[in-house]
Design an enzyme around this catalytic site. Structure first.
Site, PDB file in Angstrom:
ATOM      1  N   THR A 187      -0.450  -0.457   6.101  1.00 38.50           N
ATOM      2  CA  THR A 187      -0.066  -0.367   4.701  1.00 38.50           C
ATOM      3  C   THR A 187      -0.439   1.014   4.196  1.00 38.50           C
ATOM      4  O   THR A 187      -1.271   1.700   4.785  1.00 38.50           O
ATOM      5  CB  THR A 187      -0.745  -1.478   3.877  1.00 38.50           C
ATOM      6  OG1 THR A 187      -0.227  -1.468   2.546  1.00 38.50           O
ATOM      7  CG2 THR A 187      -2.255  -1.278   3.823  1.00 38.50           C
ATOM      8  N   GLY A 188       0.164   1.433   3.104  1.00 39.24           N
ATOM      9  CA  GLY A 188      -0.131   2.756   2.555  1.00 39.24           C
ATOM     10  C   GLY A 188       1.042   3.694   2.708  1.00 39.24           C
ATOM     11  O   GLY A 188       2.201   3.273   2.688  1.00 39.24           O
ATOM     12  N   THR A 195       8.504  -4.886   2.647  1.00 38.26           N
ATOM     13  CA  THR A 195       8.162  -3.967   1.560  1.00 38.26           C
ATOM     14  C   THR A 195       9.387  -3.540   0.775  1.00 38.26           C
ATOM     15  O   THR A 195      10.516  -3.610   1.270  1.00 38.26           O
ATOM     16  CB  THR A 195       7.496  -2.706   2.142  1.00 38.26           C
ATOM     17  OG1 THR A 195       7.080  -1.839   1.081  1.00 38.26           O
ATOM     18  CG2 THR A 195       8.462  -1.945   3.037  1.00 38.26           C
ATOM     19  N   SER A 204       5.643  -4.297  -5.252  1.00 39.89           N
ATOM     20  CA  SER A 204       5.659  -3.500  -4.032  1.00 39.89           C
ATOM     21  C   SER A 204       6.338  -4.202  -2.862  1.00 39.89           C
ATOM     22  O   SER A 204       6.449  -3.644  -1.777  1.00 39.89           O
ATOM     23  CB  SER A 204       4.227  -3.106  -3.620  1.00 39.89           C
ATOM     24  OG  SER A 204       3.469  -4.243  -3.279  1.00 39.89           O
ATOM     25  N   THR A 242       3.366  -2.495   0.985  1.00 35.31           N
ATOM     26  CA  THR A 242       3.661  -3.467   2.030  1.00 35.31           C
ATOM     27  C   THR A 242       2.802  -4.704   1.970  1.00 35.31           C
ATOM     28  O   THR A 242       1.667  -4.652   1.527  1.00 35.31           O
ATOM     29  CB  THR A 242       3.352  -2.782   3.386  1.00 35.31           C
ATOM     30  OG1 THR A 242       4.057  -1.574   3.435  1.00 35.31           O
ATOM     31  CG2 THR A 242       3.701  -3.647   4.552  1.00 35.31           C
ATOM     32  N   ARG A 290      15.150   6.764   1.680  1.00 36.80           N
ATOM     33  CA  ARG A 290      13.854   6.913   2.358  1.00 36.80           C
ATOM     34  C   ARG A 290      13.454   5.597   3.007  1.00 36.80           C
ATOM     35  O   ARG A 290      13.587   4.517   2.440  1.00 36.80           O
ATOM     36  CB  ARG A 290      12.782   7.337   1.359  1.00 36.80           C
ATOM     37  CG  ARG A 290      11.369   7.484   1.959  1.00 36.80           C
ATOM     38  CD  ARG A 290      10.520   6.229   1.782  1.00 36.80           C
ATOM     39  NE  ARG A 290       9.140   6.420   2.250  1.00 36.80           N
ATOM     40  CZ  ARG A 290       8.228   5.457   2.304  1.00 36.80           C
ATOM     41  NH1 ARG A 290       8.546   4.230   1.925  1.00 36.80           N
ATOM     42  NH2 ARG A 290       7.011   5.701   2.747  1.00 36.80           N
TER      43      ARG A 290
END
Length: 339
Positions: A251-252, A218, A82, A200, A228
């Site tokens: 994060t997420g 990230t 990630s 991230t 994106r």
């Protein structure tokens, strides 16, 4: 000067000397339980990142240098799908990286959708220090990095390539909460193809001088549309630092963070007197109030205030964060959550 004032001045000077001595040893407790210096970061793999950052802080180094060195650890970790060179690609099989960095003076730099460069956090710092800009993107970011001496590399690893080809069999694009942990060190065998919410590492540090800095890096969501960009390179969304108040990172699912300018919101809530944890919780709950269906996604915030106190909150359970200071260098804390 009368004797009372003289003694008061001597006491203050003595206290300052002791504090400075404490900093030189690596830590000084604050009245509210914080610890200076201190570094914190998102997710389990933040432990190793913190330890790299701590080498800088323990030697009396600057928080900015600490977060850069810390962020470079997961960027180089081939087990981490990630962040960085081993990050899963977009749906076209291209690895694109995002990063941002911010110092105690409010200076900031970022790169977005950058290809072929293994350490975007260091390129982001170069953008901050060597250009009049904040954000460079795409081919321009790659060109700038190469001009700055960063090597051009093929970033798609065999494991990531295999996972991408497995995903192509179904081509289902659905974010999966906490995939940062689920896929760490798992390889393609641990990724059934629906783990698309890759994100991230965010880091915040306060140094012996009481100055704050932050970093965020990230590879973004796996199997994303080419081009994106999430919240990580967006100052105020994925990262924000105000040296008078504190810093925050996220994060997420970055789209939900961008819509709410999440990290800036957390810092502003701390300015109003909220603790780091309470500020993170309010930011999460604001996302949920505005978009109730976000309860099926994951967003987590991590914050540090000016005293070194740390707090976090997430939409769903499973988020964790790491804290490192003179007392302990491998603390991993389960983040509190709304669900």
């Amino acid at each position: 000067m009368d004797r009372r004032r003289f003694l008061q001045g001597a006491t203050i000077a003595s206290s300052l000397a002791l504090t400075t001595k404490g900093f030189a040893k690596g830590a000084s407790s604050t009245a509210s339980g914080g610890m200076i210096p201190r570094v914190c970061s998102t997710w389990d793999f933040g432990v190793a990142a913190n330890q790299a950052a701590w080498k800088v802080l323990a030697g009396g180094g600057r928080a900015l240098d600490a977060v850069e060195q810390g962020a470079r650890v997961p960027e180089a970790d081939l087990r981490n799908h990630s962040v960085g060179r081993a990050g899963y690609p977009d749906r076209d099989g291209k690895v694109t990286l995002d990063a941002s960095i911010m110092d105690e003076h409010g200076n900031c730099g970022a790169v977005a959708a950058m290809e072929h460069i293994a350490h975007p956090i260091s390129v982001a710092r170069r953008v901050m220090e060597r250009t009049p800009h904040v954000l460079l993107a795409g081919d321009g970011a790659t060109q700038f990095a190469i001009e700055q001496g960063f090597p051009r590399e093929a970033l798609l690893t065999p494991d990531s390539d295999k996972a991408w080809h497995e995903w192509l069999k179904t081509a289902k694009y659905k974010p999966s909460a906490n995939s940062e942990v689920k896929t760490y060190n798992a390889g393609p065998g641990g990724t059934p193809g629906d783990a698309s919410n890759h994100d991230t590492i965010g880091m915040l540090a306060i140094d012996a001088k009481g100055n704050l800095s932050g970093a965020c890096t990230t590879s973004g969501m796996a199997w994303k549309i080419h081009g994106r960009v999430g919240d990580s390179p967006i100052i105020g969304a994925g990262l924000y630092v105000d040296n008078e108040i504190g810093g925050a990172t996220s994060t997420g699912v970055g789209e939900e963070v961008i819509r709410n300018v999440g990290s800036f919101l957390v810092v502003e809530l701390m300015r109003q007197g909220r603790s780091p944890e309470d500020a993170c919780r309010e930011a999460v709950e604001r996302i949920l109030r505005r978009k109730p269906e976000a309860k099926d996604l994951q967003v987590g915030f991590l914050a540090m205030d000016k005293k070194g106190n740390v707090g976090a909150w997430a939409i769903q359970s499973g988020f964790s964060y790491a804290v490192c200071d003179a007392k302990k260098q491998d603390t991993l804390i389960p983040g509190k959550s709304t669900y």
